[in-house]
Design a protein around this motif. Structure first.
Motif, mmCIF file in Angstrom:
data_model
loop_
_atom_site.group_PDB
_atom_site.id
_atom_site.type_symbol
_atom_site.label_atom_id
_atom_site.label_comp_id
_atom_site.label_asym_id
_atom_site.label_seq_id
_atom_site.Cartn_x
_atom_site.Cartn_y
_atom_site.Cartn_z
ATOM 1 N N LEU A 10 34.837 -14.213 5.298
ATOM 2 C CA LEU A 10 33.519 -14.104 5.199
ATOM 3 C C LEU A 10 32.952 -13.063 6.559
ATOM 4 C CD1 LEU A 10 31.463 -16.981 3.855
ATOM 5 C CD2 LEU A 10 31.806 -14.581 2.823
ATOM 6 N N GLY A 11 33.434 -13.734 7.620
ATOM 7 C CA GLY A 11 33.113 -13.037 8.915
ATOM 8 C C GLY A 11 33.616 -11.661 8.878
ATOM 9 N N LEU A 12 34.772 -11.266 8.261
ATOM 10 C CA LEU A 12 35.029 -10.056 8.366
ATOM 11 C C LEU A 12 34.691 -9.110 7.471
ATOM 12 C CD1 LEU A 12 38.924 -11.008 9.060
ATOM 13 C CD2 LEU A 12 37.595 -9.597 10.499
ATOM 14 N N GLY A 13 33.586 -9.805 6.396
ATOM 15 C CA GLY A 13 33.097 -8.967 5.516
ATOM 16 C C GLY A 13 33.941 -9.021 4.315
ATOM 17 N N GLN A 65 25.049 -22.014 3.011
ATOM 18 C CA GLN A 65 24.982 -21.537 1.635
ATOM 19 C C GLN A 65 26.508 -21.376 1.104
ATOM 20 O OE1 GLN A 65 22.614 -18.066 0.783
ATOM 21 N NE2 GLN A 65 20.973 -18.925 1.245
ATOM 22 N N VAL A 109 36.440 -17.325 7.939
ATOM 23 C CA VAL A 109 37.047 -16.038 8.846
ATOM 24 C C VAL A 109 36.809 -14.886 7.849
ATOM 25 C CG1 VAL A 109 38.890 -15.144 9.744
ATOM 26 C CG2 VAL A 109 38.410 -17.369 10.296
ATOM 27 N N TRP A 155 30.626 -19.937 13.151
ATOM 28 C CA TRP A 155 31.247 -20.476 14.076
ATOM 29 C C TRP A 155 31.374 -21.812 13.974
ATOM 30 C CZ3 TRP A 155 34.875 -17.302 15.620
ATOM 31 C CH2 TRP A 155 34.441 -16.179 16.222
ATOM 32 N N HIS A 181 28.235 -12.981 -3.106
ATOM 33 C CA HIS A 181 28.485 -12.723 -1.862
ATOM 34 C C HIS A 181 27.790 -13.828 -0.949
ATOM 35 C CE1 HIS A 181 29.148 -8.405 -2.152
ATOM 36 N NE2 HIS A 181 29.728 -8.846 -3.043
ATOM 37 N N ALA A 182 28.386 -14.993 -0.191
ATOM 38 C CA ALA A 182 27.904 -15.886 0.243
ATOM 39 C C ALA A 182 27.168 -15.599 1.534
ATOM 40 C CB ALA A 182 28.835 -16.983 0.805
ATOM 41 N N THR A 183 25.837 -16.100 1.793
ATOM 42 C CA THR A 183 25.200 -15.544 2.922
ATOM 43 C C THR A 183 25.420 -16.684 4.075
ATOM 44 O OG1 THR A 183 23.331 -14.699 1.812
ATOM 45 C CG2 THR A 183 22.893 -15.370 3.882
ATOM 46 N N VAL A 184 25.910 -16.326 5.161
ATOM 47 C CA VAL A 184 26.005 -17.220 6.225
ATOM 48 C C VAL A 184 25.286 -16.688 7.495
ATOM 49 C CG1 VAL A 184 27.859 -18.234 7.690
ATOM 50 C CG2 VAL A 184 28.212 -17.879 5.529
ATOM 51 N N GLY A 185 24.084 -17.055 7.515
ATOM 52 C CA GLY A 185 23.335 -16.670 8.642
ATOM 53 C C GLY A 185 23.468 -17.119 10.103
ATOM 54 N N THR A 186 22.332 -17.157 10.932
ATOM 55 C CA THR A 186 22.551 -17.720 12.077
ATOM 56 C C THR A 186 21.548 -19.056 12.495
ATOM 57 O OG1 THR A 186 20.448 -16.335 12.931
ATOM 58 C CG2 THR A 186 22.857 -15.517 13.421
ATOM 59 N N ILE A 213 38.667 -22.520 6.406
ATOM 60 C CA ILE A 213 38.633 -21.743 7.664
ATOM 61 C C ILE A 213 38.939 -20.466 7.269
ATOM 62 C CG2 ILE A 213 39.780 -21.519 10.004
ATOM 63 C CD1 ILE A 213 39.687 -24.603 10.345
ATOM 64 N N TRP A 265 25.780 -17.596 14.898
ATOM 65 C CA TRP A 265 26.204 -17.369 13.681
ATOM 66 C C TRP A 265 26.884 -18.851 12.946
ATOM 67 C CZ3 TRP A 265 31.640 -16.097 11.257
ATOM 68 C CH2 TRP A 265 31.195 -15.910 10.038
#
Lengths: 321, 162
Positions: free
Chosen positions: A196-199, A47, A194, A140, A123-128, A190, A137
């Motif tokens: 997004l990964g950190l919130g 997404q 990253v 990655w 807020h972009a959803t990046v799930g698993t 990237i 996740w």
């Protein structure tokens, strides 16, 4: 009156034809790697808006190499005919315009997208995803895909620049810029994932917005140069809409040799054509290449010099209306 | 300035210095942040753990798979479920507004994107084809750590149910 033509799209010097063929081979590789990137990126889009935009950009990245290949083929193989008496040298200019529009559109699209994401505070959803029995996740995989997407354009873009310079090919140069845009977007992507990964939900949009300014700027510059060529403007530089150094030098040389004449230069693809209004061609004619002010090996760029003398019963030189 | 000199800035961007620095910076950042990935922008999972409750919205009757998912989430977070029942639409809006953490509800298979929230994989499917009804969990969009936790457990519940 027109002096003999020394260069046409069909009769480029053999070393230049060899360079053109090298550029064509490079563009085939470019298309191959771009397609693999489009597939890999498409598999992990998720997404993320930045990923989607990067994917669109990668897809648009196919426009310049395809345009270049079509233009190069027509330039080398297309013969003059009754319908196309001037051959196909200007297909390159048309391709350059298309590539410039693609580059600018990419920048504008990316900028709009980033701005909207920021304004809406999306807020972009990046799930698993489940891969080989493991929950991973998706971020990655996105980072991996973006890394992969950065490598081919970085290498191909670097290889294209000297070829574009040697061939005086703005279309190829624009493709190098498109490749630069692609790997820079990969880096921004990237950073965004990253973030997004950190919130930091805003990170990818901010990074993409910065990069998109640069892409849009390059695209608009290329549009200015390409439209100048299409409307018979004085030849422009490879990387700038300013008049090229070679054209400036040629103009100065012709003004010096034919004082009082009006000099007009235009570009047809990679070739320059000159018109000297208000005087006759010198007798004996020294040859077109003799008028080239730079290095002899670049003299192929001057394809033709036309002399347009003033008609006695007209106030203006012939051909100025 | 020559043509070659003019294009030097562009060539510089393709050079090795900028990419190398960028790659080192990215790899360093990735290694430093590895265990924090992914984090929630609004700290949903952290709030659930510190509050000790999962604020759930669900219809009156939920299938056993939904109960199994809740038990797993309670175990993972150390929190107990605080349930609010009602119509699905207002509950989904409450998730979007951040008033509740999770909705477990039936969604039609052909319209899963009718909500702006993130949806888990289906934990139970009733019926077949496009008209099938899928029970899914809906979480606040972008709360990726909380979403990932629910998704992983939803897959395990769905896997056991098969």
């Amino acid at each position: 009156m027109s002096a003999p033509t020394v260069t046409t799209g069909e009769t480029l010097p053999p070393p230049l034809l060899e360079t053109l063929k090298r550029a064509e081979r490079l563009e085939y590789w470019n298309i191959f790697w771009t397609i693999t990137i489009v597939i890999v990126m498409g598999l992990v889009l998720g997404q993320s808006q930045t990923m989607k935009t990067a994917w669109i950009e990668d897809t648009l990245g196919l426009v310049p190499p395809i345009a270049f290949l079509i233009a190069a083929k027509m330039e080398r193989r297309g013969h003059k005919s009754h319908k196309f008496p001037f051959g196909f040298e200007r297909v390159n200019g048309l391709g350059f315009f298309l590539a410039a529009v693609a580059l600018a559109a990419t920048g504008a699209l990316l900028l709009w997208d980033s701005a909207m994401t920021l304004v809406k505070a999306e807020h972009a959803t990046v799930g698993t995803v489940r891969l080989f029995g493991q929950d991973i996740w998706l971020g990655w995989l996105m980072i991996g895909a973006q890394f992969y997407a950065m490598i081919p354009p970085m290498i191909i873009g670097r290889k294209e620049l000297p070829l574009a310079e040697e061939l005086a090919d703005k279309l190829l140069h624009t493709d190098a810029l498109m490749n630069k845009a692609n790997w820079m977007t990969g880096a921004a992507g990237i950073a965004g994932i990253v973030g997004l990964g950190l919130g930091w939900w805003w990170a990818d949009s901010v990074a993409a917005a910065f990069i998109s300014f640069d892409i849009l700027h390059d695209g608009l510059k290329a549009i200015r140069s390409s439209t100048a060529e299409l409307v018979d403007g004085t030849p422009r530089g490879l990387s700038s809409p300013a008049i090229s150094e070679e054209a400036e030098a040629l103009q100065a040389m012709l003004e010096e040799r034919y004082p009082g004449a009006s000099i007009r230069l235009r570009e047809t693809g990679r070739l320059i054509r000159a018109e000297v209004h208000g005087c006759h061609a010198p007798e004996p004619y020294p040859g077109t290449a003799d008028h080239w002010p730079g290095k002899v090996e670049r003299s192929w760029r001057l394809a033709q010099i036309s002399f347009v003398p003033v008609e006695s019963n007209r106030s203006e030189p012939e051909g100025t209306r | 300035m020559t043509e070659a000199a003019k294009i030097e800035p562009a060539r510089g961007l393709h050079g090795t210095v900028v990419p190398r620095i960028a790659i080192i910076a990215i790899v360093t950042l990735l290694l430093a942040a590895c265990d924090r990935f992914p984090s929630d922008p609004e700290q949903s999972l952290e709030s659930i753990r510190s509050r000790g409750t999962i604020r759930l919205g669900a219809p009156e009757n939920i299938p056993p798979e939904a109960s199994a998912l809740l038990r797993r989430l309670e175990k993972e977070t150390g929190a107990r479920t605080l349930r609010r029942s009602g119509e699905i639409e207002p509950l989904l809006q409450a998730v979007e507004d951040g008033d509740i953490d999770l909705v477990i509800a039936p969604f039609r298979k052909d319209t899963p994107s009718a909500t702006a929230n993130a949806l888990s994989p289906p934990i139970r499917t009733d019926g077949r084809g496009d008209k099938a009804i899928e029970w899914r969990a809906a979480m606040p969009s972008g709360e990726n750590r909380w979403i990932s936790l629910v998704e992983v457990n939803a897959r395990q519940v769905a896997g056991r149910a098969k």
